[in-house]
Design an enzyme around this catalytic site. Structure first.
Site, short mmCIF file in Angstrom:
data_model
loop_
_atom_site.label_atom_id
_atom_site.label_comp_id
_atom_site.label_asym_id
_atom_site.label_seq_id
_atom_site.Cartn_x
_atom_site.Cartn_y
_atom_site.Cartn_z
CG HIS A 184 18.33 -32.60 38.43
ND1 HIS A 184 17.51 -31.62 38.94
CD2 HIS A 184 17.73 -33.79 38.69
CE1 HIS A 184 16.47 -32.20 39.50
NE2 HIS A 184 16.56 -33.51 39.35
CG ASP A 189 17.83 -41.42 37.81
OD1 ASP A 189 17.26 -42.11 38.65
OD2 ASP A 189 17.32 -40.42 37.28
N1 ACO Z 1 24.62 -35.04 28.45
C1 ACO Z 1 25.16 -34.11 27.62
N2 ACO Z 1 24.76 -32.83 27.56
C2 ACO Z 1 23.77 -32.47 28.37
C3 ACO Z 1 23.15 -33.36 29.27
C4 ACO Z 1 23.61 -34.69 29.29
N3 ACO Z 1 23.08 -35.60 30.10
N4 ACO Z 1 22.19 -32.71 29.96
C5 ACO Z 1 22.19 -31.45 29.51
N5 ACO Z 1 23.15 -31.28 28.56
C6 ACO Z 1 23.52 -30.03 27.87
C7 ACO Z 1 22.51 -29.67 26.78
O1 ACO Z 1 22.87 -30.19 25.52
C8 ACO Z 1 22.59 -28.16 26.82
O2 ACO Z 1 23.76 -27.78 26.15
P1 ACO Z 1 23.81 -26.40 25.29
O3 ACO Z 1 23.60 -25.31 26.30
O4 ACO Z 1 25.15 -26.40 24.68
O5 ACO Z 1 22.68 -26.49 24.31
C9 ACO Z 1 22.78 -27.84 28.29
O6 ACO Z 1 23.45 -28.99 28.84
C10 ACO Z 1 21.48 -27.57 29.05
O7 ACO Z 1 20.59 -28.64 28.78
P2 ACO Z 1 19.01 -28.56 28.95
O8 ACO Z 1 18.39 -29.69 28.18
O9 ACO Z 1 18.55 -27.17 28.63
O10 ACO Z 1 18.84 -28.79 30.49
P3 ACO Z 1 17.49 -29.15 31.22
O11 ACO Z 1 17.59 -28.56 32.56
O12 ACO Z 1 16.30 -28.79 30.40
O13 ACO Z 1 17.53 -30.77 31.25
C11 ACO Z 1 17.69 -32.99 31.94
C12 ACO Z 1 17.65 -31.52 32.37
C13 ACO Z 1 16.43 -33.35 31.15
C14 ACO Z 1 17.71 -33.86 33.21
C15 ACO Z 1 18.96 -33.24 31.10
O14 ACO Z 1 20.14 -32.87 31.82
C16 ACO Z 1 19.07 -34.68 30.61
O15 ACO Z 1 18.48 -35.02 29.58
N6 ACO Z 1 19.82 -35.56 31.35
C17 ACO Z 1 19.94 -36.95 30.99
C18 ACO Z 1 18.70 -37.69 31.50
C19 ACO Z 1 18.70 -37.86 33.00
O16 ACO Z 1 19.67 -38.28 33.60
N7 ACO Z 1 17.55 -37.57 33.61
C20 ACO Z 1 17.35 -37.76 35.05
C21 ACO Z 1 16.94 -36.52 35.71
S1 ACO Z 1 16.87 -36.80 37.45
C22 ACO Z 1 15.40 -37.53 37.77
O17 ACO Z 1 14.46 -37.45 37.05
C23 ACO Z 1 15.33 -38.27 39.03
#
Ligand code: ACO
Length: 432
Positions: A309, A367
């Site tokens: 998140h 979620d």
């Molecule tokens: N699975 C695996 N790796 C992940 C995940 C994941 N779900 N989420 C983040 N990471 C990793 C990224 O690859 C990154 O790794 P790195 O530092 O080695 O490059 C690190 O964690 C940070 O990721 P970001 O994308 O920079 O984090 P951000 O805060 O921008 O993204 C997000 C947040 C979009 C929610 C992301 O965690 C994601 O895509 N999750 C899956 C989708 C999801 O569940 N969304 C629901 C959000 S809650 C809502 O809307 C109610």
């Protein structure tokens, strides 16, 4: 925000030093006010994805991502999920305080008596293909409300803003339920004013003119909790979209339609649909390691849906409530050994112990379990985001109202770092 800043930050750009005021909130990080930065230095700030930018001053919802805390008007989400109910939470979000018994009765009456849609809107639905995604229908129908309710689109009129707010909260369940009914070819079911908000939504989704439909109180309570947990979440992507749309003085129905569109994406509201699809794809517990490896692989775009998140760097407090609700609902429907639940629980256990997830502070978000609950309640995955949109509408409206009523409000207009071509002369087609 305090009226006068007690501290300031100093920034030096090209030999010029500027003092920037710092404002403190009640809780949470303070902000450095950069509004005069461009005028005084000729520089913009650069913050794609707004990871360090407070776009507004708000008194509605607070999240402490490190603690895993979510407060609506100061009240913790778990207390509201356990002890309150959705319409009371709606009142709290819209008006700032918990209602008295009389205020709640009046609010419930106003919402209940606005649940029907203009009858002509049924024609609007019929223009969609039967296989349209409910969110596609919702984007269209919510936007179309402004064509049907002209008497509540003048945003400068307090009374009209109030009516529009109540209408949106009241009509969203009908809009969402009818999107579902249309997609399965069943007749639209009209709202029933003797049922509470959550039970009425389930009635409109699952009853037919042919037989009695009884809404189980455990199911209605689970639905109410899902709605409460999703009611607001401060300046997330869809709420910011609603505010940005509203900043041009667009009417509230158009603004909420913009929020619905933004919520649809799998990185936001579409995640619970994507999460359930992922759990089904994993299928059995023994396949989990394979998917965990894929999630860690930089060359693989796969992410574990329902994990991570932007704000929570701890367990999403909503996920805890949702996990309890999942158990209650699955017990009710007699599915205690569901393979999907087993996969979900094992995935959660493994990822909480895995260094990759620990280092990146990736915890299950709301979620992760909401898809399992909604599926057990009988909703198809395509309805998940529509239910999220219905639940979030009150938050969008509360945030929109706050913005419209803020004397400092200006049209939202981000700037950019331009790295494209400089000015050049047009070349005639024959010479290219
Ligand atoms: N699975 C695996 N790796 C992940 C995940 C994941 N779900 N989420 C983040 N990471 C990793 C990224 O690859 C990154 O790794 P790195 O530092 O080695 O490059 C690190 O964690 C940070 O990721 P970001 O994308 O920079 O984090 P951000 O805060 O921008 O993204 C997000 C947040 C979009 C929610 C992301 O965690 C994601 O895509 N999750 C899956 C989708 C999801 O569940 N969304 C629901 C959000 S809650 C809502 O809307 C109610």
């Amino acid at each position: 925000m305090t009226e006068t800043a007690k501290r300031s930050a100093t920034i030096s750009v090209d030999g010029k030093t500027v003092e920037l005021p710092i404002y403190d909130g009640t809780v949470g990080p303070s902000v450095i006010d950069v509004r005069k930065l461009y005028a005084e230095t000729g520089h913009f700030t650069y913050d794609p994805g707004f990871t360090s930018t407070a776009s507004c001053d708000s008194i509605i919802t607070y999240i402490d991502g490190d603690k895993g805390e979510l407060l609506y008007r100061g009240y913790p989400i778990d207390q509201l999920a356990d002890d309150s109910h959705y319409l009371e939470v709606c009142y709290l979000l819209l008006y700032g305080e918990l209602p008295s018994a009389a205020q709640l009765e009046d609010f419930e009456f106003r919402v209940t008596t606005h649940t029907m849609l203009h009858e002509q809107m049924t024609n609007f639905y019929r223009g969609f293909r039967r296989d349209a995604h409910p969110m596609a229908i919702m984007c269209g129908v919510v936007g179309a409300l402004s064509a049907f309710y002209h008497d509540s689109t003048d945003i400068t009129d307090l009374e009209q803003r109030e009516i529009a707010s109540v209408r949106m909260v009241a009509k969203m369940p009908t809009i969402a339920a009818w999107a579902y009914k249309y997609s399965i070819g069943q007749p639209f079911v009209y709202p029933r004013n003797d049922l509470d908000y959550a039970a009425n939504f389930m009635h409109m989704c699952f009853s037919t003119p042919c037989e009695e439909y009884h809404v189980d109180p455990i199911m209605a309570r689970a639905m109410d909790r899902i709605m409460t947990l999703h009611a607001d979440h401060e300046q997330n992507a869809s709420t910011s979209t609603v505010r940005l749309a509203g900043s041009s003085n667009a009417n509230p129905f158009a603004c909420i339609a913009a929020g619905v569109a933004c919520l649809w994406g799998p990185a936001h509201g579409g995640a619970n649909e994507a999460c359930l699809a992922m759990l089904k794809e994993i299928g059995t517990v023994d396949r989990i390691p394979e998917f965990i490896e894929r999630a860690k692989d930089k060359d693989d775009p796969f992410r574990l849906m329902g994990f991570g998140h932007r704000v929570y760097k701890n367990y999403d407090p909503r996920a805890k409530v949702m996990q309890e609700t999942a158990k209650e609902v699955l017990e009710l429907v007699g599915v205690t050994d569901s393979p999907i639940l087993q996969v979900a629980q094992e995935l959660e256990r493994i990822s909480l112990e895995d260094q990759y997830f620990i280092d990146r502070k990736l915890y299950p978000n709301v979620d992760f379990y909401s898809g399992i609950v909604l599926s057990a309640m009988g909703f198809p995955t395509s309805m998940f985001t529509a239910i999220f949109a219905m639940s979030r509408t009150v938050g969008w409206i509360a945030q929109w109202k706050e913005m419209v009523e803020d004397p400092q409000q200006r049209i939202g207009r981000p700037r950019q770092l331009y790295s494209g071509a400089g000015a050049r002369n047009y070349v005639d087609l024959s010479k290219r």
